[in-house]
Design an enzyme around this catalytic site. Structure first.
Site, PDB file in Angstrom:
ATOM      1  N   PHE B  11      -0.317   3.415 -87.136  1.00  0.00           N
ATOM      2  CA  PHE B  11      -0.844   4.778 -87.217  1.00  0.00           C
ATOM      3  C   PHE B  11       0.285   5.796 -87.050  1.00  0.00           C
ATOM      4  O   PHE B  11       0.245   6.685 -86.219  1.00  0.00           O
ATOM      5  CB  PHE B  11      -1.964   4.986 -86.187  1.00  0.00           C
ATOM      6  N   THR B  99       2.603  -0.256 -91.455  1.00  0.00           N
ATOM      7  CA  THR B  99       3.534  -0.426 -90.348  1.00  0.00           C
ATOM      8  C   THR B  99       4.960  -0.393 -90.900  1.00  0.00           C
ATOM      9  O   THR B  99       5.167  -0.183 -92.098  1.00  0.00           O
ATOM     10  CB  THR B  99       3.267  -1.755 -89.601  1.00  0.00           C
ATOM     11  N   LYS B 128       7.119  -2.402 -98.014  1.00  0.00           N
ATOM     12  CA  LYS B 128       7.924  -3.188 -98.954  1.00  0.00           C
ATOM     13  C   LYS B 128       8.091  -4.641 -98.500  1.00  0.00           C
ATOM     14  O   LYS B 128       8.215  -5.550 -99.334  1.00  0.00           O
ATOM     15  CB  LYS B 128       9.322  -2.572 -99.082  1.00  0.00           C
ATOM     16  N   GLU B 152       0.885   0.166-104.537  1.00  0.00           N
ATOM     17  CA  GLU B 152       1.574   1.194-105.333  1.00  0.00           C
ATOM     18  C   GLU B 152       2.588   1.951-104.486  1.00  0.00           C
ATOM     19  O   GLU B 152       3.673   2.298-104.956  1.00  0.00           O
ATOM     20  CB  GLU B 152       0.539   2.164-105.929  1.00  0.00           C
ATOM     21  N   GLY B 209      16.009  15.129 -91.861  1.00  0.00           N
ATOM     22  CA  GLY B 209      14.969  14.114 -91.687  1.00  0.00           C
ATOM     23  C   GLY B 209      14.875  13.132 -92.834  1.00  0.00           C
ATOM     24  O   GLY B 209      13.975  12.289 -92.866  1.00  0.00           O
ATOM     25  N   GLU B 212      17.681   8.013 -91.590  1.00  0.00           N
ATOM     26  CA  GLU B 212      17.454   7.523 -90.234  1.00  0.00           C
ATOM     27  C   GLU B 212      18.754   7.635 -89.426  1.00  0.00           C
ATOM     28  O   GLU B 212      19.830   7.872 -89.981  1.00  0.00           O
ATOM     29  CB  GLU B 212      17.042   6.051 -90.280  1.00  0.00           C
ATOM     30  N   ASP B 223      17.503  -0.929 -99.067  1.00  0.00           N
ATOM     31  CA  ASP B 223      16.149  -0.445 -99.330  1.00  0.00           C
ATOM     32  C   ASP B 223      15.832  -0.553-100.828  1.00  0.00           C
ATOM     33  O   ASP B 223      14.757  -1.030-101.217  1.00  0.00           O
ATOM     34  CB  ASP B 223      16.046   1.014 -98.857  1.00  0.00           C
ATOM     35  N   LYS B 227      12.944  -2.843-103.416  1.00  0.00           N
ATOM     36  CA  LYS B 227      12.112  -2.247-104.465  1.00  0.00           C
ATOM     37  C   LYS B 227      12.398  -2.887-105.819  1.00  0.00           C
ATOM     38  O   LYS B 227      11.499  -3.041-106.655  1.00  0.00           O
ATOM     39  CB  LYS B 227      12.339  -0.731-104.504  1.00  0.00           C
ATOM     40  N   GLY B 325       7.497  10.757 -98.149  1.00  0.00           N
ATOM     41  CA  GLY B 325       6.625  11.829 -97.679  1.00  0.00           C
ATOM     42  C   GLY B 325       5.311  11.248 -97.184  1.00  0.00           C
ATOM     43  O   GLY B 325       4.793  10.300 -97.756  1.00  0.00           O
TER      44      GLY B 325
END
Lengths: 349, 349
Positions: B11, B99, B128, B152, B209, B212, B223, B227, B325
């Site tokens: 959450f 998460t 991912k 998606e 922001g 990280e 990352d 993908k 976002g």
């Protein structure tokens, strides 16, 4: 296995490319897409017409000589374009309409669509005229007759635009769009950035087959205006007529304008756009706009088309791709058939 | 009217944004989308967990203070994250898994997905890890249990990519793709084009922001590599593991490199790509590539993401939009639910 019987109305480059795809790929479509296509009728103002309910050979059709009345040379063929007979009485389930765009009254394509829908046949079309001028009536007619009316190819050929917005952006509200929706005018602007004058750039576009002998519809924005009406009515629930869209083309842009833009890190682009206003109404325009180079449409060069959707939940999403081309536009017809097949499967089960 | 019962696993920002959307839009979804959502469970490592089969108030959840064990303060809440109970026994039809991404073994998210699918619950996820590392198994598990497994949001947040390729380009073969799939590294490159050094550009990304505290995964391409695996396996029917993808990041690029590129009308971009080879195998890579300014990805600036699909029938189609976002990614979960609702409607009828 579903087999759709298809009648091709207008047998220029697009439906010819579709026949070629059928000749090459029908077998694999059975497993990949769950259906196959059988051409049962063809009609074309120049080539004549032909019906065979048992199925016509797609490869032979694709290779048909482009001479007047050529279909009359095939068994059962006729030198006349018996449009109404082919549409209503060839036993077709689907009419693939790809005749010329008439921006004045959408005819004869609109009548072709109407005859098909009234006879409870699905219609897939790449023709801007019927959608921009009579879209609401034709959609209602399709609904009443429980058939599909699909026209992805009317904007940006096979590049998914209408279905992207309608299906994949569902759940998010589209508040407006901006697009580069005409390859010829964008090619001309791109060439002018290399120093060519407007007239020379248009001549080059004509030499390359991008522009017609009379380039007015492309460079004055009339072609884009039809597409703006289609997208605004489809995606913003507008009820625009062609005359509601302010329209100005690129013919008044000079090399000085282009140069000055470059010096300010900007570019002139012919933009078709529509926006939902605070009062719910939709305003739409076609005009040259000075875009900062960072704008998502600024870098769309040459004959490529693109449209940016402004949404409430995911900001701006842009799709770019070919805006024309025979195979590219034939793919739009195929994608329409895929879509109606899925909808039909949904209703059948 | 279908009402789906939803359990939110993790959450943080994304599922909180989804709760906020439910609070604001559930009523209109009934007419617009044909379903509504009821949150029946929430679980989060930091916040604890809460189940109410009658439905939790979405607005209260969205406004929950971000303090440890906050869910224990609500009636029936628990300071512990009872993940398995919430997933299996909250009465949920759909598990929304959001998460953190674990690039090593995909845990605990993979177990969360597995528990849900084994219990015949639909899974929608933005994570991912499970897809890139265990996608094939999880998809097979979903199929065996006749439930949906949609993700998606694992690539480019809510910008439609997977579904665009799978649904709207169906009928055309995708032979490869190139993408700008990490907003942080693209932001850094864009800032370096303004003269900032790599370190300063990373610091600015952190201050805004985007990046990280440890920017390694973003700037070294790790990352993007996840993908690329997801897209290659999904769109090119590859069977790639993460280690099959060559990976090099942007940390060795200097201002000199950037300048030299500019002088040649080109730009360095971190490109994740995969191509189907002549022998049918798929090769994939993540690396800085020098793109001519006319390349469709060259102008993608800042934190925007984009992917170009190379197809056989319509050439190159490119989609660009947000790559991150909270609301944008929550929209991806919503679009997954819209998709599974359509599929369920198809199976029901």
């Amino acid at each position: 296995m579903t087999e759709y019987k298809l009648a091709l109305v207008g047998f220029g480059g697009v439906n010819r490319a579709l026949a070629q795809l059928i000749a090459e790929r029908n077998e694999r479509w059975k497993t990949e897409l769950g259906f196959s296509l059988k051409i049962v009728g063809v009609t074309d103002l120049f080539l004549g017409s032909l019906i065979n309910r048992q199925g016509l050979d797609a490869a032979s059709l694709a290779g048909l000589p482009a001479v007047k009345g050529a279909l009359a040379q095939l068994p059962g063929g006729n030198a006349l374009a018996l449009n109404e007979v082919v549409i209503k009485d060839s036993g077709a389930d689907i009419i693939a309409e790809a005749t010329f765009t008439n921006p004045v009254d959408g005819e004869p394509a609109t009548s072709f669509c109407r005859w098909a829908l009234e006879s409870a046949k699905h219609v897939v079309t790449t023709n801007k005229g019927p959608i921009a001028l009579h879209g609401a009536q034709l959609k209602a007619l399709a609904q009443r007759n429980h058939v599909a009316f699909e026209y992805e190819g009317s904007v940006m050929s096979g590049t998914p635009v209408i279905r992207l917005a309608r299906q994949l952006l569902a759940g998010s509200t589209i508040n407006g769009f901006e697009g580069i929706l005409n390859g010829t005018s964008n090619f001309v602007l791109t060439r002018m950035e290399s120093g060519l004058g407007f007239t020379e750039a248009v001549e080059q576009a004509q030499a390359l087959g991008y522009a017609e002998a009379d380039p007015t519809a492309d460079v004055e924005g009339h072609d884009v205006r039809l597409k703006v009406v289609i997208l605004a009515n489809e995606l913003l629930d507008a009820k625009l007529n062609v005359s509601d869209v302010r329209c100005r083309g690129i013919s008044t842009l000079t090399l000085d304008d282009i140069d000055q833009a470059r010096q300010n890190n900007a570019r002139w682009k012919l933009i078709g756009a529509a926006t939902r206003q605070a009062d719910g109404s939709v305003s739409a325009s076609v005009e040259p706009r000075l875009l900062d180079n960072a704008h998502p449409l600024a870098s769309i060069g040459g004959a490529t088309n693109a449209v940016s959707f402004n949404t409430d939940l995911i900001g701006t999403v842009t799709v770019s791709g070919p805006g024309a081309g025979r195979t590219e536009t034939a793919f739009a017809l195929l994608s329409d058939i895929i879509s109606l097949h899925q909808a039909a499967a949904q209703n059948r089960e």
